[in-house]
Design an enzyme around this catalytic site. Structure first.
Site, PDB file in Angstrom:
ATOM      1  N   TYR A 196       0.725  -1.181   0.095  1.00  0.00           N
ATOM      2  CA  TYR A 196      -0.056   0.066  -0.032  1.00  0.00           C
ATOM      3  C   TYR A 196       0.767   1.245  -0.009  1.00  0.00           C
ATOM      4  O   TYR A 196       0.743   2.065   0.725  1.00  0.00           O
ATOM      5  CB  TYR A 196      -0.822  -0.074   1.182  1.00  0.00           C
ATOM      6  CG  TYR A 196      -2.280   0.809   1.072  1.00  0.00           C
ATOM      7  CD1 TYR A 196      -3.047   0.520   0.138  1.00  0.00           C
ATOM      8  CD2 TYR A 196      -2.215   2.138   1.815  1.00  0.00           C
ATOM      9  CE1 TYR A 196      -4.256   1.447  -0.050  1.00  0.00           C
ATOM     10  CE2 TYR A 196      -3.400   2.718   1.714  1.00  0.00           C
ATOM     11  CZ  TYR A 196      -4.323   2.663   0.818  1.00  0.00           C
ATOM     12  OH  TYR A 196      -5.426   3.407   0.810  1.00  0.00           O
ATOM     13  N   GLN A 231       2.327   3.007  -5.588  1.00  0.00           N
ATOM     14  CA  GLN A 231       1.206   2.568  -6.448  1.00  0.00           C
ATOM     15  C   GLN A 231       0.303   1.632  -5.704  1.00  0.00           C
ATOM     16  O   GLN A 231      -0.759   1.725  -6.346  1.00  0.00           O
ATOM     17  CB  GLN A 231       2.228   1.225  -7.535  1.00  0.00           C
ATOM     18  CG  GLN A 231       2.995   1.904  -8.233  1.00  0.00           C
ATOM     19  CD  GLN A 231       2.188   2.725  -9.635  1.00  0.00           C
ATOM     20  OE1 GLN A 231       1.308   2.395  -9.974  1.00  0.00           O
ATOM     21  NE2 GLN A 231       2.640   4.047 -10.059  1.00  0.00           N
ATOM     22  N   SER A 260       2.422  -3.682   9.836  1.00  0.00           N
ATOM     23  CA  SER A 260       2.596  -2.526   8.748  1.00  0.00           C
ATOM     24  C   SER A 260       1.959  -1.487   9.009  1.00  0.00           C
ATOM     25  O   SER A 260       0.730  -1.390   9.573  1.00  0.00           O
ATOM     26  CB  SER A 260       2.196  -3.049   7.113  1.00  0.00           C
ATOM     27  OG  SER A 260       2.197  -2.101   6.497  1.00  0.00           O
ATOM     28  N   SER A 305       0.897   0.624   7.005  1.00  0.00           N
ATOM     29  CA  SER A 305       0.006   1.095   5.974  1.00  0.00           C
ATOM     30  C   SER A 305      -1.592   0.475   6.285  1.00  0.00           C
ATOM     31  O   SER A 305      -2.695   0.528   5.861  1.00  0.00           O
ATOM     32  CB  SER A 305       0.218   0.355   4.611  1.00  0.00           C
ATOM     33  OG  SER A 305       1.584   0.648   4.234  1.00  0.00           O
ATOM     34  N   HIS A 344       5.708  -3.344 -12.869  1.00  0.00           N
ATOM     35  CA  HIS A 344       7.085  -3.271 -13.587  1.00  0.00           C
ATOM     36  C   HIS A 344       7.738  -4.433 -13.804  1.00  0.00           C
ATOM     37  O   HIS A 344       7.448  -5.429 -13.021  1.00  0.00           O
ATOM     38  CB  HIS A 344       7.954  -2.327 -12.287  1.00  0.00           C
ATOM     39  CG  HIS A 344       9.530  -2.128 -13.062  1.00  0.00           C
ATOM     40  ND1 HIS A 344       9.692  -1.739 -14.292  1.00  0.00           N
ATOM     41  CD2 HIS A 344      10.540  -2.144 -12.251  1.00  0.00           C
ATOM     42  CE1 HIS A 344      10.959  -1.452 -14.349  1.00  0.00           C
ATOM     43  NE2 HIS A 344      11.602  -1.695 -13.404  1.00  0.00           N
ATOM     44  N   GLY A 350       2.600   6.908  -8.325  1.00  0.00           N
ATOM     45  CA  GLY A 350       1.509   6.432  -7.844  1.00  0.00           C
ATOM     46  C   GLY A 350       0.470   7.387  -7.443  1.00  0.00           C
ATOM     47  O   GLY A 350      -0.900   7.167  -7.642  1.00  0.00           O
ATOM     48  N   SER A 356       9.719  34.305 -23.662  1.00  0.00           N
ATOM     49  CA  SER A 356      10.332  35.096 -24.540  1.00  0.00           C
ATOM     50  C   SER A 356      11.279  35.085 -25.754  1.00  0.00           C
ATOM     51  O   SER A 356      11.824  33.636 -25.534  1.00  0.00           O
ATOM     52  CB  SER A 356      10.943  36.385 -23.550  1.00  0.00           C
ATOM     53  OG  SER A 356      12.233  35.759 -23.243  1.00  0.00           O
TER      54      SER A 356
END
Ligand code: NAD
Ligand code: MG
Ligand code: MG
Length: 338
Positions: free
Chosen positions: A24, A27, A50, A52, A107, A133, A251
């Site tokens: 998590y 991605q 974790s 996450s 990947h 991600g 410019s």
């Protein structure tokens, strides 16, 4: 080259199936939330303890251990760090995958360089968004999408490509375009792009420009605005309409300087070095070097990362960005959530 869009995707390939998103991070949070918002049945696989777990649960997602998420699912998307994927495949994925399941990647590195040798009864496909991600998530919530590459390394079911296109569409890629490629080409071009241009080339260019101005006695604040902050404004113009669109807006002075001085900064020698970098990628030497450093507990990598974080441009930038509250208000990375 064929480009697929949402109209070409058959989302029935994902209906009634469970999709495990392992990890998590950058991605992982994007795939899991986009798939859920596209109506898919998602479980996030995370290791015990974790950080996450809470982030994923707060987003309303189901969470399980990696082994449980894999054994429940028909499609398993591996969004763990590339350097850890092979060990986790051996220990927690291979023997838990359902017969005939699909194993997916964002990947191609571990499959292309044979660090993971997938079980023969499964499909192996790639759905690789061509963007960070956090943008895969933010553009999706804004109604857009990040272009996506798809590829098939193993097609046991006979439907692997159709599933990959459906998956890419469900994460938002079908709004921007889905291109079919191979694991080899995605791996080599992705590594080259991030090393030579997007991440490596750009950060080295910005730092060298900043250092040149500061060493010449100009205030670091001016150097920051000139070499980093304004880069986004220039890139936005290129993103919208190519280099020509950017040159239309600047410019004549800037454009003359661009055309006469740019090729002196990025010259034949730079291009020769880019070719060497590409060869190191193609031969597997780059990945070997990265994985070897990681196996020794990470020696070179943490040192280089710390040196980057210590650069004067970071300190000056933090102070100046503090005076531009709209940047913080619209921020893409929120470390408490993603
Ligand atoms: P990340 O580092 O942001 O996240 C990795 C996730 O895996 C985190 O949730 C982390 O908690 C978990 N994790 C880390 N080590 C673990 C371990 N040892 N065991 C179990 N879980 C662990 O990773 P990322 O940048 O999102 O990359 C994931 C994949 O997506 C990679 O294959 C990468 O090449 C690919 N990819 C990334 C991006 C990007 O924008 N970052 C873009 C395209 C493709
Ligand atoms: Mg990459
Ligand atoms: Mg100017």
């Amino acid at each position: 080259m064929k480009v697929y869009y949402d109209k070409d995707a058959n989302l029935d390939m994902l209906q009634g199936k469970k999709i495990a998103v392992l990890g998590y991070g950058s991605q992982g949070h994007a795939h899991a939330n986009n798939l859920k918002d596209s109506g898919m049945d998602v479980v996030v696989g995370l290791r015990e303890g974790s950080n996450s777990i809470k982030k994923a649960q707060d987003a309303g997602l189901a969470v399980a251990s990696i082994a449980d998420a894999v054994s429940q699912s028909d499609i398993v998307m591996v969004l763990l760090p590339d350097e850890n994927q092979a060990a986790i495949y051996e220990n927690e994925i291979r023997d838990n995958l359902k017969q005939g399941a699909a194993l997916a990647f964002a990947h191609g590195l571990n499959i292309h360089f044979d660090y993971i040798k997938p079980r023969e009864d499964i499909d192996v496909f790639m759905a690789a968004p061509k963007g960070p991600g956090h943008l895969v998530r933010s553009t999706y919530t804004q109604g857009g999408g990040v272009p996506c590459l798809v590829a098939v390394a193993q097609d046991s079911s006979g439907n692997a490509l159709e599933t990959a296109i459906a998956y890419a569409s469900a994460v938002g890629g079908g709004r921007a375009g889905i291109i079919e490629t191979t694991f080899k080409d995605e791996t080599e071009t992705d590594l080259f792009g991030e090393q030579a241009v997007l991440c490596g080339g750009t950060t080295a260019l910005v730092q060298a420009g900043f250092e040149t101005l500061v060493e010449a006695g100009y205030p670091p604040e001016m150097a920051y605005f000139e070499c980093l902050h304004e880069l986004k404004l220039i890139v936005d113009l290129m993103y919208e309409g190519g280099i020509a669109n950017m040159r239309y807006s600047i410019s004549n002075t800037a454009e003359f300087g661009d055309l006469t001085r740019g090729p002196r900064v990025v010259n034949e020698q730079t291009k020769a070095e880019m070719k060497k970098i590409l060869e190191e990628i193609q031969s597997g030497q780059f990945v070997k070097e990265f994985f070897a450093d990681n196996e020794q507990g990470g020696k070179v990598f943490p040192e280089l990362r710390a040196r980057g974080a210590d650069h004067q441009i970071e300190e000056v930038g933090a102070k100046l960005r503090g005076m531009m509250p709209w940047i913080e208000a619209g921020k893409i990375v929120d470390k408490s959530k993603n």
